[in-house]
Design a protein around this motif. Sequence first.
Motif, PDB file in Angstrom:
ATOM      1  N   SER A  27       0.839  -1.199   0.000  1.00 25.09           N
ATOM      2  CA  SER A  27       0.000   0.000   0.000  1.00 25.09           C
ATOM      3  C   SER A  27       0.874   1.249   0.000  1.00 25.09           C
ATOM      4  N   ASP A  28       0.252   2.402  -0.090  1.00 16.76           N
ATOM      5  CA  ASP A  28       0.988   3.670  -0.042  1.00 16.76           C
ATOM      6  C   ASP A  28       1.727   3.848   1.280  1.00 16.76           C
ATOM      7  N   THR A  29       1.224   3.233   2.331  1.00 14.73           N
ATOM      8  CA  THR A  29       1.873   3.331   3.645  1.00 14.73           C
ATOM      9  C   THR A  29       3.025   2.349   3.793  1.00 14.73           C
ATOM     10  N   GLY A  30       3.150   1.428   2.840  1.00 19.19           N
ATOM     11  CA  GLY A  30       4.175   0.394   2.923  1.00 19.19           C
ATOM     12  C   GLY A  30       3.651  -0.913   3.486  1.00 19.19           C
ATOM     13  N   TYR A  31       2.342  -0.963   3.783  1.00 21.41           N
ATOM     14  CA  TYR A  31       1.761  -2.187   4.361  1.00 21.41           C
ATOM     15  C   TYR A  31       2.001  -3.374   3.431  1.00 21.41           C
TER      16      TYR A  31
END
Length: 102
Positions: A27-31
């Motif tokens: 994801s954009d958060t790095g998830y």
Amino acid sequence: MRELEGLQPTALLAIRFAPMFEGTRRSDTGYFHSVVLHPDGSGEDSWGKAPLQDIAARFGVIEFKTNDDEHRRVMNKLRTNTPENFEKALEHAREIIRQYRQ
């Protein structure tokens, strides 16, 4: 695992991937994955208990951080996008945990 064992779930957020894994979906958060945390600092997922670095390495991640809020956000998104599928998967997970952790 939180319900049945009292372990805290958290998200793993990638900061840096190994060279051959840089294109890994996240994801954009790095998830990239969720685990539960044990009091000794290790994590546990469907592959079992291991050091967090070992779990991250399975995804090609060489630097990461944990984030409880991101785990909750991901779970809420799954729960609201496909509630029927989420409930079925959650019940299946409960059955597996009961069967193999007792």
